[in-house]
Design an enzyme around this catalytic site. Sequence first.
Site, PDB file in Angstrom:
ATOM      1  N   LYS A 118       5.608   2.478  -2.514  1.00  0.00           N
ATOM      2  CA  LYS A 118       5.544   3.876  -2.935  1.00  0.00           C
ATOM      3  C   LYS A 118       5.804   3.936  -4.427  1.00  0.00           C
ATOM      4  CE  LYS A 118       5.056   6.859  -0.476  1.00  0.00           C
ATOM      5  NZ  LYS A 118       3.910   7.675   0.006  1.00  0.00           N
TER       6      LYS A 118
ATOM      7  N   LYS B 108       4.500   2.243   9.114  1.00  0.00           N
ATOM      8  CA  LYS B 108       3.305   3.031   9.428  1.00  0.00           C
ATOM      9  C   LYS B 108       2.060   2.157   9.466  1.00  0.00           C
ATOM     10  CE  LYS B 108       3.195   6.880   7.275  1.00  0.00           C
ATOM     11  NZ  LYS B 108       3.026   7.890   6.199  1.00  0.00           N
TER      12      LYS B 108
ATOM     13  N   SER C  13      -7.521   5.195   3.874  1.00  0.00           N
ATOM     14  CA  SER C  13      -7.405   4.446   2.621  1.00  0.00           C
ATOM     15  C   SER C  13      -7.798   2.990   2.831  1.00  0.00           C
ATOM     16  CB  SER C  13      -5.972   4.525   2.090  1.00  0.00           C
ATOM     17  OG  SER C  13      -5.758   5.720   1.376  1.00  0.00           O
TER      18      SER C  13
ATOM     19  N   THR D 166      -5.475  12.638   6.532  1.00  0.00           N
ATOM     20  CA  THR D 166      -4.097  12.785   7.033  1.00  0.00           C
ATOM     21  C   THR D 166      -3.987  14.008   7.931  1.00  0.00           C
ATOM     22  OG1 THR D 166      -3.287  11.785   4.985  1.00  0.00           O
ATOM     23  CG2 THR D 166      -1.668  12.845   6.402  1.00  0.00           C
TER      24      THR D 166
ATOM     25  N   LYS E  76       0.848  -1.192   0.000  1.00  0.00           N
ATOM     26  CA  LYS E  76       0.000   0.000   0.000  1.00  0.00           C
ATOM     27  C   LYS E  76       0.879   1.236   0.000  1.00  0.00           C
ATOM     28  CE  LYS E  76      -4.072   1.964   0.271  1.00  0.00           C
ATOM     29  NZ  LYS E  76      -3.646   2.997  -0.681  1.00  0.00           N
TER      30      LYS E  76
ATOM     31  N   ASN F 162      -2.354  19.398   0.626  1.00  0.00           N
ATOM     32  CA  ASN F 162      -3.538  18.776   1.209  1.00  0.00           C
ATOM     33  C   ASN F 162      -3.414  18.542   2.710  1.00  0.00           C
ATOM     34  OD1 ASN F 162      -4.746  15.872   2.036  1.00  0.00           O
ATOM     35  ND2 ASN F 162      -6.183  16.938   0.705  1.00  0.00           N
TER      36      ASN F 162
END
Length: 439
Positions: A118, A106, A373, A202, A82, A233
């Site tokens: 990523k 995380k 997510s 976030t 992810k 964001n």
Amino acid sequence: MSTAVAPRIVHAPAASPSAHQIARQQFERIADRLGLDRATRELLRSPKRELQFLIPVHMDDGSRRVFRGVRVQHNDARGPFKGGVRLSAGGDVDHVRALAMWMTWKCAIADLPLGGAKGWIDCDPGALSVREQERLCRGWVRQIAGSLGPDIDVPAPDVASSAQHMAWMLDEFETIHGARRPGFITGKPLPLGGSAGRTEATGYGVVTVLELMLDRLGLDLRGITASVQGFGNVAQHAVRRLVALGGRVTAVSSWDRREGRAYTYERASGIDVEQLLQITDEYGSIDMVRAIELGYDVLPGEAWLTRPVDVLIPAATEKQIVAGNVGDIHSRVQLVVEGANGPTTPDADELLAERGILVVPDVLANAGGVTASYFEQVQSNTGDYWSHEDVIEALGESMRRAFRDVVELSERERVTLREAAYMIGVGRVADASRLRGWV
């Protein structure tokens, strides 16, 4: 008679460690503390798989350009890979490796059944038309479609990528596979199976852990002042929530795309986030002329770090608080809450600890995005729908649980919050790897 002069030896300054070197240094320190064996260290210190490829794109003017694409899949012992896909010019794969590793820890700290990855497309999205961006996103998916999927690797938005970019990627993936696969990607637009609350998650999570940390210290968020690096964001939603809860943000930094440098915008009475958003482009660049007209002082980009505030929130990019600028932090600062990934280097961590400044690490503070997510994945894979209230309630509970785990371990083992978070994250991934028989 001439006098010989001894040659002057000039030592070049030590090269700044790369993000991946920092990530590995953090890992090795915790691996030592956990007593991990050699095989487990070898498995966890490097990515499981790296995909590097070229993306040919037909440009609007009829020419063709070839862009570089990357996907680093670090570890999937606890679940599918992810991680976001960022659009940025320059950089290197080493940087993406660090981000993928941090994502693994995380997800484990948040106790999500996911691994870390990523993605990156080497481009300047601001220099591309909407149609060129669409072709680029579709091309990224086409090149690695066999290595992506709801049960394999689930992308998401990241720096300079949006719900629209995710929509193009989803459509390309579903076209290739000839089936509806909404769980393939998160951060989608709501009409395509996106989740309420995902956009602000976030920033919401950053302020949630800030509020929890202040409460732990016997402080009230109301009246707290903060300075924020970045105005994308994460920063926008963190500022909005912090102010709604009674805090005051006096300064934000913003990257000026036209000038290619950052500036800090300050107003002692507190910034008006809705007002600033009216003069901010889609990439978080604030219009300087209009900001001055609105009464903001314009300072150098690094000035966000020096403001006389209670809390610093780095929410832009990596390696922003380093040994060389810790001394510039005002004596009033009590907390650093990391909204960005890897904004503080290990040597700066030690200096901050010496000054008594607590650091709430990125792998805890900004886990709200990947947590929401995951909620979107669950909804997409099951055909369910959660209300905004349901998402925010579940997100808050998840952040509080992760915070409690980290703080309790930190106090019990007498280690920093970062060390405690890593002990939990690395330990959980190591356990999953052993249970699978990998090590």
